[in-house]
Design a protein around this motif. Structure first.
Motif, PDB file in Angstrom:
ATOM      1  N   LEU A  75       7.627   2.231  -6.353  1.00 29.98           N
ATOM      2  CA  LEU A  75       6.716   2.814  -5.610  1.00 29.98           C
ATOM      3  C   LEU A  75       4.981   2.427  -5.902  1.00 29.98           C
ATOM      4  O   LEU A  75       4.221   1.983  -5.267  1.00 29.98           O
ATOM      5  N   LYS A  76       4.785   2.792  -7.220  1.00 32.15           N
ATOM      6  CA  LYS A  76       3.564   2.531  -7.924  1.00 32.15           C
ATOM      7  C   LYS A  76       3.349   0.842  -7.770  1.00 32.15           C
ATOM      8  O   LYS A  76       2.042   0.380  -7.400  1.00 32.15           O
ATOM      9  N   ALA A  77       4.290   0.114  -8.170  1.00 33.11           N
ATOM     10  CA  ALA A  77       4.095  -1.323  -7.956  1.00 33.11           C
ATOM     11  C   ALA A  77       4.025  -1.775  -6.907  1.00 33.11           C
ATOM     12  O   ALA A  77       2.996  -2.737  -6.296  1.00 33.11           O
ATOM     13  N   ILE A  78       4.638  -1.342  -5.773  1.00 33.48           N
ATOM     14  CA  ILE A  78       4.220  -1.411  -4.172  1.00 33.48           C
ATOM     15  C   ILE A  78       2.931  -1.198  -3.829  1.00 33.48           C
ATOM     16  O   ILE A  78       2.085  -1.728  -3.250  1.00 33.48           O
ATOM     17  N   LEU A  79       2.558  -0.012  -4.237  1.00 37.60           N
ATOM     18  CA  LEU A  79       0.877   0.363  -3.973  1.00 37.60           C
ATOM     19  C   LEU A  79       0.180  -0.556  -4.657  1.00 37.60           C
ATOM     20  O   LEU A  79      -0.888  -0.706  -4.089  1.00 37.60           O
ATOM     21  N   LEU A 133      14.140   2.206   2.053  1.00 36.72           N
ATOM     22  CA  LEU A 133      12.871   2.190   1.659  1.00 36.72           C
ATOM     23  C   LEU A 133      11.899   1.182   2.550  1.00 36.72           C
ATOM     24  O   LEU A 133      12.615   0.202   3.091  1.00 36.72           O
ATOM     25  N   GLN A 134      10.850   1.919   2.974  1.00 35.70           N
ATOM     26  CA  GLN A 134       9.918   1.365   3.679  1.00 35.70           C
ATOM     27  C   GLN A 134       8.359   1.532   3.454  1.00 35.70           C
ATOM     28  O   GLN A 134       8.059   2.455   2.672  1.00 35.70           O
ATOM     29  N   PHE A 135       7.771   0.333   3.749  1.00 36.50           N
ATOM     30  CA  PHE A 135       6.242   0.460   3.271  1.00 36.50           C
ATOM     31  C   PHE A 135       5.366  -0.064   4.211  1.00 36.50           C
ATOM     32  O   PHE A 135       5.692  -1.172   4.763  1.00 36.50           O
ATOM     33  N   GLY A 136       4.259   0.501   4.378  1.00 37.38           N
ATOM     34  CA  GLY A 136       3.076  -0.118   5.284  1.00 37.38           C
ATOM     35  C   GLY A 136       1.814   0.616   5.357  1.00 37.38           C
ATOM     36  O   GLY A 136       1.671   1.327   4.338  1.00 37.38           O
ATOM     37  N   ILE A 191      -7.705   4.664   0.860  1.00 35.97           N
ATOM     38  CA  ILE A 191      -7.997   6.103   0.909  1.00 35.97           C
ATOM     39  C   ILE A 191      -7.223   7.202   0.994  1.00 35.97           C
ATOM     40  O   ILE A 191      -7.493   8.477   0.915  1.00 35.97           O
ATOM     41  N   GLY A 192      -5.866   6.936   1.061  1.00 32.64           N
ATOM     42  CA  GLY A 192      -4.929   7.924   1.061  1.00 32.64           C
ATOM     43  C   GLY A 192      -3.524   7.546   1.555  1.00 32.64           C
ATOM     44  O   GLY A 192      -3.248   6.202   1.550  1.00 32.64           O
ATOM     45  N   GLY A 193      -2.564   8.384   1.636  1.00 32.02           N
ATOM     46  CA  GLY A 193      -1.323   8.096   2.433  1.00 32.02           C
ATOM     47  C   GLY A 193      -0.359   9.306   2.507  1.00 32.02           C
ATOM     48  O   GLY A 193      -0.591  10.184   2.005  1.00 32.02           O
ATOM     49  N   HIS A 194       0.941   8.849   2.720  1.00 39.72           N
ATOM     50  CA  HIS A 194       1.805   9.879   2.762  1.00 39.72           C
ATOM     51  C   HIS A 194       3.262   9.189   2.576  1.00 39.72           C
ATOM     52  O   HIS A 194       3.529   8.108   2.901  1.00 39.72           O
ATOM     53  N   SER A 195       4.062   9.826   1.586  1.00 41.65           N
ATOM     54  CA  SER A 195       5.481   9.272   1.500  1.00 41.65           C
ATOM     55  C   SER A 195       6.490  10.486   1.657  1.00 41.65           C
ATOM     56  O   SER A 195       6.427  11.691   1.510  1.00 41.65           O
ATOM     57  N   MET A 255      -4.474   3.831   4.914  1.00 45.91           N
ATOM     58  CA  MET A 255      -3.696   5.085   4.480  1.00 45.91           C
ATOM     59  C   MET A 255      -2.391   4.390   4.114  1.00 45.91           C
ATOM     60  O   MET A 255      -1.651   3.472   4.922  1.00 45.91           O
ATOM     61  N   ALA A 256      -1.574   4.605   3.110  1.00 44.89           N
ATOM     62  CA  ALA A 256      -0.377   3.982   2.602  1.00 44.89           C
ATOM     63  C   ALA A 256       0.805   4.847   3.457  1.00 44.89           C
ATOM     64  O   ALA A 256       0.520   6.248   3.447  1.00 44.89           O
ATOM     65  N   VAL A 257       1.785   4.379   4.155  1.00 39.67           N
ATOM     66  CA  VAL A 257       2.848   5.195   4.573  1.00 39.67           C
ATOM     67  C   VAL A 257       4.070   4.533   3.904  1.00 39.67           C
ATOM     68  O   VAL A 257       4.502   3.426   3.942  1.00 39.67           O
ATOM     69  N   ALA A 258       4.952   5.419   3.167  1.00 37.91           N
ATOM     70  CA  ALA A 258       6.070   5.260   2.678  1.00 37.91           C
ATOM     71  C   ALA A 258       7.059   6.040   2.717  1.00 37.91           C
ATOM     72  O   ALA A 258       7.179   7.223   2.778  1.00 37.91           O
ATOM     73  N   ALA A 259       8.473   5.318   2.866  1.00 40.99           N
ATOM     74  CA  ALA A 259       9.648   5.917   2.991  1.00 40.99           C
ATOM     75  C   ALA A 259      10.462   5.662   1.562  1.00 40.99           C
ATOM     76  O   ALA A 259      10.539   4.477   1.352  1.00 40.99           O
ATOM     77  N   PHE A 260      10.818   6.515   0.640  1.00 44.24           N
ATOM     78  CA  PHE A 260      10.999   6.152  -0.583  1.00 44.24           C
ATOM     79  C   PHE A 260      12.585   6.670  -0.995  1.00 44.24           C
ATOM     80  O   PHE A 260      12.545   8.183  -1.040  1.00 44.24           O
ATOM     81  N   PRO A 261      13.333   6.088  -1.307  1.00 42.49           N
ATOM     82  CA  PRO A 261      14.698   6.724  -1.752  1.00 42.49           C
ATOM     83  C   PRO A 261      14.628   7.025  -3.046  1.00 42.49           C
ATOM     84  O   PRO A 261      15.097   6.288  -4.027  1.00 42.49           O
TER      85      PRO A 261
END
Ligand code: CO
Ligand code: CO
Length: 316
Positions: free
Chosen positions: A91-95, A120-123, A110-114, A76-82
């Motif tokens: 964000l799309k490119a990161i994904l 900006l943080q991602f994992g 299979i999913g995620g939350h931003s 699952m993607a976890v994103a903090a996005f300014p």
């Protein structure tokens, strides 16, 4: 290991059993006839290219599953996005980068939350499976074992140099290639070699993670500084004082348990404490099992050995 959840096996003992709780690289529990590995990790960007950042962050998150001897199956993607500062295309490119990395391991996003955030943080939160006989724990190093590392150090120093414009964009390539190297094969070899302990070297640096491995053991590590592999520019940049703040923190954290020979100056101590992103596996194994690594194509270095002791790290 069967592929399906068998509820019959869980009858009478609640919903599952914890096999490895907090304090290791990942948590492990048994559910029916399956043994599941779970971990989550996210970070601020360490390279300028969003696709590359997503790819690296994903491999970094997957690494904790490999450090346990498991194999990732879903994430699952976890994103903090300014969203005020960046176009949604970022964000799309990161994904896309993260999905690219997952594909190489056979795992699915299979999913995620931003959330909207200032920084900006991602994992990824990753779910994996493991054979219970194959579980590699952080503790368990035995007197007489060898200590192996499967990627060079210096990733934190190089990425700090890039942020400070102390190196050019193309000078980060060596570090990027290592961050993009998946720990899957190294993990499989460690399982085959019946490694007595294993962890991945990340934010606490080599010394910090070595210190974690020695918690609750009656062993010491004797590490040979010259045998520790380092990225090309590491030494030069550290000499110019370019070193992430985390390295200083890590070094002071291990000050009570690490002993350095006279020629291991502050600069060298900081290199050994350099926080890594998507670093290699740190493995202890019996010397007669080293041939499993020797016969493989995986990069590794024997950086030291395990002796009887009280949880000390001695650097020579
Ligand atoms: Co880890
Ligand atoms: Co982690």
């Amino acid at each position: 290991m069967g592929p399906l959840y068998d509820a019959e096996l869980d009858k009478g003992r609640g919903t599952g059993q914890i096999i490895v709780g907090p304090g290791d690289d990942a948590g492990i529990y048994r559910l029916g006839n399956m043994t599941i590995v779970e971990t989550v990790d996210f970070m601020t960007p360490i390279v300028n290219d969003p696709f590359l950042f997503g790819a690296i962050s994903a491999i970094n998150s997957l690494s904790d599953v490999y450090a346990m001897g498991g194999r990732p199956v879903a994430a699952m993607a976890v994103a903090a996005f300014p969203s005020c500062d960046y176009d949604i295309g970022v964000l799309k490119a990161i994904l896309k980068g993260a999905i690219d990395s997952l594909k190489k391991t056979g795992a699915f996003l299979i999913g995620g939350h931003s959330i909207n955030a200032v920084e900006l943080q991602f994992g990824l939160a990753v779910t994996g499976v493991v054979n219970e006989d194959d579980i590699l724990k952080v503790g368990g190093a035995r007197d007489g074992d060898l200590l192996l590392l499967t990627k060079p150090l210096g990733i934190g120093i190089l990425t700090t140099a890039l942020k400070n414009r102390a190196i050019e964009d193309d000078e980060i390539n060596e570090a990027v290639n290592w961050m993009l190297t998946i720990n899957d094969v190294a993990s499989r070899l460690a399982v085959q070699a019946k490694a007595s302990a294993c962890t991945d070297v990340t934010g606490f640096g080599l010394l910090g993670h070595a210190n974690n491995m020695l918690r609750d053991t009656t062993a010491d590590f004797i590490i040979s500084y010259d045998d520790v592999p380092k990225l090309q520019k590491t030494r030069e940049l550290a000499g110019r004082g370019i070193c992430p703040g985390g390295a200083y923190k890590n070094l002071s954290f291990v000050s009570g348990s690490a002993e350095f020979a006279k020629h291991i100056d502050k600069e060298r101590q900081l290199i050994l404490s350099d926080p890594q992103t998507s670093g290699g596996l740190l493995i202890t194994l019996a010397p007669d099992k080293l041939k499993i690594f020797e016969e493989s194509n995986v990069f590794y270095a024997v950086i030291g050995r395990v002796v009887k002791g009280s949880g000390k790290i001695v650097v020579e």
